[in-house]
Structures are given as structure tokens and as C-alpha cells.
Design a protein around this motif. Sequence first.
Motif, PDB file in Angstrom:
ATOM      1  N   ARG A 286       0.844  -1.199   0.000  1.00 29.60           N
ATOM      2  CA  ARG A 286       0.000   0.000   0.000  1.00 29.60           C
ATOM      3  C   ARG A 286       0.873   1.242   0.000  1.00 29.60           C
ATOM      4  O   ARG A 286       1.832   1.353   0.764  1.00 29.60           O
ATOM      5  N   ILE A 287       0.528   2.187  -0.856  1.00 26.08           N
ATOM      6  CA  ILE A 287       1.267   3.441  -0.952  1.00 26.08           C
ATOM      7  C   ILE A 287       0.293   4.618  -0.895  1.00 26.08           C
ATOM      8  O   ILE A 287      -0.910   4.467  -1.091  1.00 26.08           O
ATOM      9  N   ALA A 288       0.843   5.788  -0.662  1.00 25.33           N
ATOM     10  CA  ALA A 288       0.129   7.045  -0.875  1.00 25.33           C
ATOM     11  C   ALA A 288       0.767   7.729  -2.081  1.00 25.33           C
ATOM     12  O   ALA A 288       1.933   7.489  -2.406  1.00 25.33           O
ATOM     13  N   PHE A 289      -0.012   8.579  -2.733  1.00 24.28           N
ATOM     14  CA  PHE A 289       0.542   9.294  -3.879  1.00 24.28           C
ATOM     15  C   PHE A 289      -0.110  10.662  -4.013  1.00 24.28           C
ATOM     16  O   PHE A 289      -1.211  10.910  -3.504  1.00 24.28           O
ATOM     17  N   THR A 290       0.593  11.541  -4.680  1.00 23.01           N
ATOM     18  CA  THR A 290       0.050  12.829  -5.090  1.00 23.01           C
ATOM     19  C   THR A 290      -0.097  12.819  -6.602  1.00 23.01           C
ATOM     20  O   THR A 290       0.612  12.090  -7.299  1.00 23.01           O
ATOM     21  N   VAL A 291      -1.031  13.606  -7.110  1.00 25.67           N
ATOM     22  CA  VAL A 291      -1.339  13.634  -8.545  1.00 25.67           C
ATOM     23  C   VAL A 291      -1.121  15.044  -9.077  1.00 25.67           C
ATOM     24  O   VAL A 291      -1.528  16.020  -8.444  1.00 25.67           O
ATOM     25  N   GLU A 292      -0.493  15.147 -10.233  1.00 30.10           N
ATOM     26  CA  GLU A 292      -0.321  16.456 -10.870  1.00 30.10           C
ATOM     27  C   GLU A 292      -1.680  16.981 -11.345  1.00 30.10           C
ATOM     28  O   GLU A 292      -2.549  16.217 -11.742  1.00 30.10           O
ATOM     29  N   GLY A 293      -1.834  18.278 -11.303  1.00 30.26           N
ATOM     30  CA  GLY A 293      -3.084  18.873 -11.746  1.00 30.26           C
ATOM     31  C   GLY A 293      -4.069  19.018 -10.605  1.00 30.26           C
ATOM     32  O   GLY A 293      -3.697  19.047  -9.435  1.00 30.26           O
ATOM     33  N   ARG A 294      -5.353  19.065 -10.948  1.00 29.77           N
ATOM     34  CA  ARG A 294      -6.398  19.296  -9.952  1.00 29.77           C
ATOM     35  C   ARG A 294      -7.419  18.180  -9.881  1.00 29.77           C
ATOM     36  O   ARG A 294      -8.263  18.174  -8.990  1.00 29.77           O
ATOM     37  N   GLN A 295      -7.392  17.233 -10.802  1.00 29.22           N
ATOM     38  CA  GLN A 295      -8.425  16.206 -10.858  1.00 29.22           C
ATOM     39  C   GLN A 295      -8.013  14.951 -10.097  1.00 29.22           C
ATOM     40  O   GLN A 295      -6.989  14.343 -10.412  1.00 29.22           O
ATOM     41  N   PRO A 296      -8.785  14.523  -9.109  1.00 30.10           N
ATOM     42  CA  PRO A 296      -8.457  13.286  -8.396  1.00 30.10           C
ATOM     43  C   PRO A 296      -8.670  12.055  -9.277  1.00 30.10           C
ATOM     44  O   PRO A 296      -9.488  12.067 -10.201  1.00 30.10           O
ATOM     45  N   VAL A 297      -7.934  11.013  -8.972  1.00 29.61           N
ATOM     46  CA  VAL A 297      -8.151   9.702  -9.585  1.00 29.61           C
ATOM     47  C   VAL A 297      -8.803   8.826  -8.525  1.00 29.61           C
ATOM     48  O   VAL A 297      -8.236   8.612  -7.451  1.00 29.61           O
ATOM     49  N   ARG A 298      -9.982   8.329  -8.823  1.00 30.08           N
ATOM     50  CA  ARG A 298     -10.786   7.636  -7.818  1.00 30.08           C
ATOM     51  C   ARG A 298     -10.468   6.144  -7.757  1.00 30.08           C
ATOM     52  O   ARG A 298      -9.735   5.605  -8.597  1.00 30.08           O
ATOM     53  N   GLU A 299     -11.082   5.515  -6.768  1.00 29.73           N
ATOM     54  CA  GLU A 299     -10.938   4.074  -6.575  1.00 29.73           C
ATOM     55  C   GLU A 299     -11.208   3.325  -7.881  1.00 29.73           C
ATOM     56  O   GLU A 299     -12.164   3.618  -8.593  1.00 29.73           O
ATOM     57  N   GLY A 300     -10.360   2.342  -8.166  1.00 34.67           N
ATOM     58  CA  GLY A 300     -10.506   1.549  -9.383  1.00 34.67           C
ATOM     59  C   GLY A 300      -9.599   1.982 -10.506  1.00 34.67           C
ATOM     60  O   GLY A 300      -9.412   1.240 -11.486  1.00 34.67           O
ATOM     61  N   GLY A 301      -9.007   3.182 -10.401  1.00 36.70           N
ATOM     62  CA  GLY A 301      -8.059   3.626 -11.414  1.00 36.70           C
ATOM     63  C   GLY A 301      -6.863   2.686 -11.479  1.00 36.70           C
ATOM     64  O   GLY A 301      -6.436   2.120 -10.475  1.00 36.70           O
ATOM     65  N   ARG A 302      -6.337   2.525 -12.677  1.00 36.81           N
ATOM     66  CA  ARG A 302      -5.186   1.635 -12.857  1.00 36.81           C
ATOM     67  C   ARG A 302      -3.885   2.396 -12.634  1.00 36.81           C
ATOM     68  O   ARG A 302      -3.768   3.563 -12.976  1.00 36.81           O
ATOM     69  N   ILE A 303      -2.902   1.700 -12.057  1.00 39.40           N
ATOM     70  CA  ILE A 303      -1.563   2.255 -11.873  1.00 39.40           C
ATOM     71  C   ILE A 303      -0.640   1.550 -12.863  1.00 39.40           C
ATOM     72  O   ILE A 303      -0.579   0.312 -12.899  1.00 39.40           O
ATOM     73  N   LEU A 304       0.076   2.345 -13.674  1.00 40.86           N
ATOM     74  CA  LEU A 304       0.886   1.804 -14.761  1.00 40.86           C
ATOM     75  C   LEU A 304       2.364   2.112 -14.538  1.00 40.86           C
ATOM     76  O   LEU A 304       2.723   3.121 -13.912  1.00 40.86           O
ATOM     77  N   ASP A 305       3.232   1.257 -15.108  1.00 41.89           N
ATOM     78  CA  ASP A 305       4.658   1.548 -15.091  1.00 41.89           C
ATOM     79  C   ASP A 305       5.025   2.343 -16.336  1.00 41.89           C
ATOM     80  O   ASP A 305       4.147   2.747 -17.120  1.00 41.89           O
ATOM     81  N   ASP A 306       6.313   2.574 -16.542  1.00 43.75           N
ATOM     82  CA  ASP A 306       6.764   3.408 -17.652  1.00 43.75           C
ATOM     83  C   ASP A 306       6.401   2.828 -19.012  1.00 43.75           C
ATOM     84  O   ASP A 306       6.313   3.567 -20.006  1.00 43.75           O
ATOM     85  N   GLU A 307       6.185   1.522 -19.070  1.00 50.13           N
ATOM     86  CA  GLU A 307       5.885   0.876 -20.342  1.00 50.13           C
ATOM     87  C   GLU A 307       4.387   0.650 -20.544  1.00 50.13           C
ATOM     88  O   GLU A 307       3.974   0.012 -21.507  1.00 50.13           O
ATOM     89  N   GLY A 308       3.591   1.175 -19.625  1.00 50.22           N
ATOM     90  CA  GLY A 308       2.146   1.048 -19.758  1.00 50.22           C
ATOM     91  C   GLY A 308       1.566  -0.233 -19.214  1.00 50.22           C
ATOM     92  O   GLY A 308       0.378  -0.519 -19.427  1.00 50.22           O
ATOM     93  N   ASN A 309       2.366  -1.005 -18.479  1.00 49.48           N
ATOM     94  CA  ASN A 309       1.872  -2.244 -17.880  1.00 49.48           C
ATOM     95  C   ASN A 309       1.185  -1.940 -16.549  1.00 49.48           C
ATOM     96  O   ASN A 309       1.672  -1.115 -15.766  1.00 49.48           O
ATOM     97  N   GLU A 310       0.079  -2.602 -16.290  1.00 47.10           N
ATOM     98  CA  GLU A 310      -0.609  -2.402 -15.022  1.00 47.10           C
ATOM     99  C   GLU A 310       0.183  -3.020 -13.888  1.00 47.10           C
ATOM    100  O   GLU A 310       0.498  -4.203 -13.910  1.00 47.10           O
ATOM    101  N   VAL A 311       0.508  -2.206 -12.885  1.00 41.96           N
ATOM    102  CA  VAL A 311       1.290  -2.674 -11.735  1.00 41.96           C
ATOM    103  C   VAL A 311       0.547  -2.469 -10.423  1.00 41.96           C
ATOM    104  O   VAL A 311       1.080  -2.742  -9.348  1.00 41.96           O
ATOM    105  N   GLY A 312      -0.695  -1.994 -10.498  1.00 42.15           N
ATOM    106  CA  GLY A 312      -1.454  -1.798  -9.279  1.00 42.15           C
ATOM    107  C   GLY A 312      -2.767  -1.100  -9.546  1.00 42.15           C
ATOM    108  O   GLY A 312      -3.127  -0.814 -10.696  1.00 42.15           O
ATOM    109  N   ARG A 313      -3.493  -0.830  -8.450  1.00 47.14           N
ATOM    110  CA  ARG A 313      -4.803  -0.192  -8.538  1.00 47.14           C
ATOM    111  C   ARG A 313      -4.943   0.868  -7.462  1.00 47.14           C
ATOM    112  O   ARG A 313      -4.418   0.739  -6.354  1.00 47.14           O
ATOM    113  N   VAL A 314      -5.676   1.923  -7.802  1.00 42.93           N
ATOM    114  CA  VAL A 314      -6.039   2.940  -6.822  1.00 42.93           C
ATOM    115  C   VAL A 314      -7.165   2.395  -5.956  1.00 42.93           C
ATOM    116  O   VAL A 314      -8.139   1.845  -6.462  1.00 42.93           O
ATOM    117  N   THR A 315      -7.037   2.549  -4.642  1.00 45.83           N
ATOM    118  CA  THR A 315      -8.072   2.068  -3.721  1.00 45.83           C
ATOM    119  C   THR A 315      -8.832   3.212  -3.043  1.00 45.83           C
ATOM    120  O   THR A 315      -9.951   3.032  -2.591  1.00 45.83           O
TER     121      THR A 315
END
Length: 373
Positions: A286-315
Motif C-alpha cells: 500500500r502506498i500514498a501518492f500525489t497527482v499532478e493537476g487538480r483532478q483526483p483519480v478515484r478508486e478503481g483507477g489503474r496504476i501503470l509503469d513506464d511501459e504502460g503495464n498495469e502494476v497496481g490499482r487505486v483504492t
Amino acid sequence: MFSVADVPDTNLSTLPLDFWHRARGGRMVPFAGYHMPVQYEGIIAEHRWTRTHAGLFDVSHMGQLLVPLEQTQALERLLPADLQAMKDDRPKYSLLLNESGGILDDLMITRRADGWYLVVNGATKAGDMAVLEAAGISFTYLEDQALLALQGPEAVDVIAAHAPGVADLSFMQAGAFDLAGAQAWISRSGYTGEDGVEISLPAADADRVADLLLSDKRVRPIGLGARDSLRLEAGLPLYGHDLDEQTTPIMADLLFAVNKRRRTDGGFAGADRILAEVEQGAIQKRIAFTVEGRQPVREGGRILDDEGNEVGRVTSGGFSPSLEAPIGMGYVATALAEVGTALTLEQRGKLFKATVAAMPLVPHRYHRKGTSK
């Protein structure tokens, strides 16, 4: 987080303070099987008021249980806490585990003179009680008790005027107090990252005590919306979102809840897997993160690595009124969990730049012994 649509009175239960909330403009929404107030004047305003003054929360949907002290060994088979070493009146955060090491619930447990006092989540309390029954553990469900939380830097000063002695408590200490004629169990704890108290009291006294606290100009009623944004800033997980039956304590970054003796002796549900993860690490964290800009990313959003592979999910995700920026929590491959790691989030086809941040995102302000108030 939860639905913010008003619903008719159907199969939902009501809180002891249901009319109290509605009379004060509380917008009621379904949550954990209850009608609960999501906001009064607005989530951001309520959030900021709690951070600077004192916010009054109604958390009576949560389950309050009392287990006889003779059941200590049986409880230790379900929880990774060292109950035998616990002192009286010292609440402890713990976890109810399944045989696979997954988290059935997170809870607070206190050794009191009259038994083990447990506060469990509202949405899971029926299941928790079923687990206790299946394990042969007897308990009393304190269904006639309400539960209030008064949180914020002015909270203890407010309640100390009506319950002498509360100000002497330090963080994670508790005791029985006379609160303006109500017999209350008060712990210096909470779910906001701020100093404050949680108050268990007879439901019949809840209206009167809530009115008394609210009569202080430093106190305002606060809804679920601000409770969620406060706990997210504080890095505190929400069961059913950041924790579930597939999540282990090590994945959830909750190693502190697996007490030292239990890491050596085991003997609790899922111990083999959990202790292996203590030694070898878990594949996700489990991690915490900050997002650039003003729009939140809600639960269910995908977390990707530099190559676009899914490496996790926003909870969990939302806007931080304190930081004035979108923040969130989620799970990633452990190799990507280091603070400062750049991540890409994806939601509804749109990409967002994010950075792994240290938890808590907003520093805790708990009152501990030896520190200034």
C-alpha cells in the motif's frame, strides 16, 4: 468512497441521532447499512474546520462488542495482537484475520476491567460477530451504545470542560468518565490524524451530549465526506477499499499490528503466510501518492509503469483540502513503492502523472506524553 445520492427510507437502519442530523441540515446518504450524514455546510469547509477547531462526528454505525477476559487465548487465535501483554485502558489497533492471512476487518481493542472492548467497522460487524461465534467466543453486542468522535486541535479543551480528567489522557489511553451526567467511555484516539476523543455513551444520552458539545462555538457537526478526506490525508486505510480479505497486513503496510511476540510465536489465523511475508516481503504494498493537476483519480483507477503495464490499482482517491491537490492510496508492486517513484494513473482512458508520497501526507497531531499540547 460512498454514494452521495439521497435515498428513501427503505431497508437502511437509522442512527440514534438521525433526527438530530436532519434537523441541522445533514445530507443523509446510505453507508454501511445506515442513513448517515455526508455533509452539512460542505466537505471542504468541514474538513478545514476540523483541522483548525473541533469537529463532531457520529460513528454510531460501528459495532461495539464486549468479550470476557477469559476469552483472551481464543481471541489471540484470530488477531495478531499480543493481548497478554496489553495494559488496562490502552486501546490498540488490530486486525481480524482469515486463515489465508487476509484482513476480515480492522478494529480497536481495549482491555477493560469488564472485558475486551472491541470497536469494529459498521459494514462488517455482522460478519465479525459470526466469526467470533464460529470460534466459540462469547460476547455482548452493545447495541444500545452510541459512538461519537470529537476531533481537532480544540477538541480536548471542549470536552474537558464537561468531563474532568479527559485532558490527562494521552494518545491511545482511555477511561470511564461522567460526561455531563452520562456514563461515558472516552478514548483519546480517532480517525482524522488530529488530536481528539471517541466517546461511547448510552444512545439515550446521545442527543443531549451532542447538543452540549455543539453549544461550544469551537464545535461544528461534520459528515462522512470530511471524515474520508481527513483520514486519506492521514494515511489511514478504509476497510472495504484499502483493506479486504485478499489483503495481508504486510501488503497493507500494517506490520506494527503484528506484535513482536506474535511474529515469533505465531498461532494466529494466517500466521504462516504473514510471517513468511515479514521475512521475505510481500509482492505488493500500500502506498500514498500525489497527482499532478487538480483532478483526483478515484478508486478503481489503474496504476501503470513506464511501459504502460498495469502494476497496481487505486483504492482511495480524492482532493486534499489541506494540500490543495489530489491525493490517493493504492497498491503497487513492492519494487515501485519507494517514496519519490513516478507513476502513471489511468482512469476512463485518461492518463495522470503521480508520485509515491510518504504517509501520512499531512502530519499527525496526536497528543503523546512528553510533548507539548
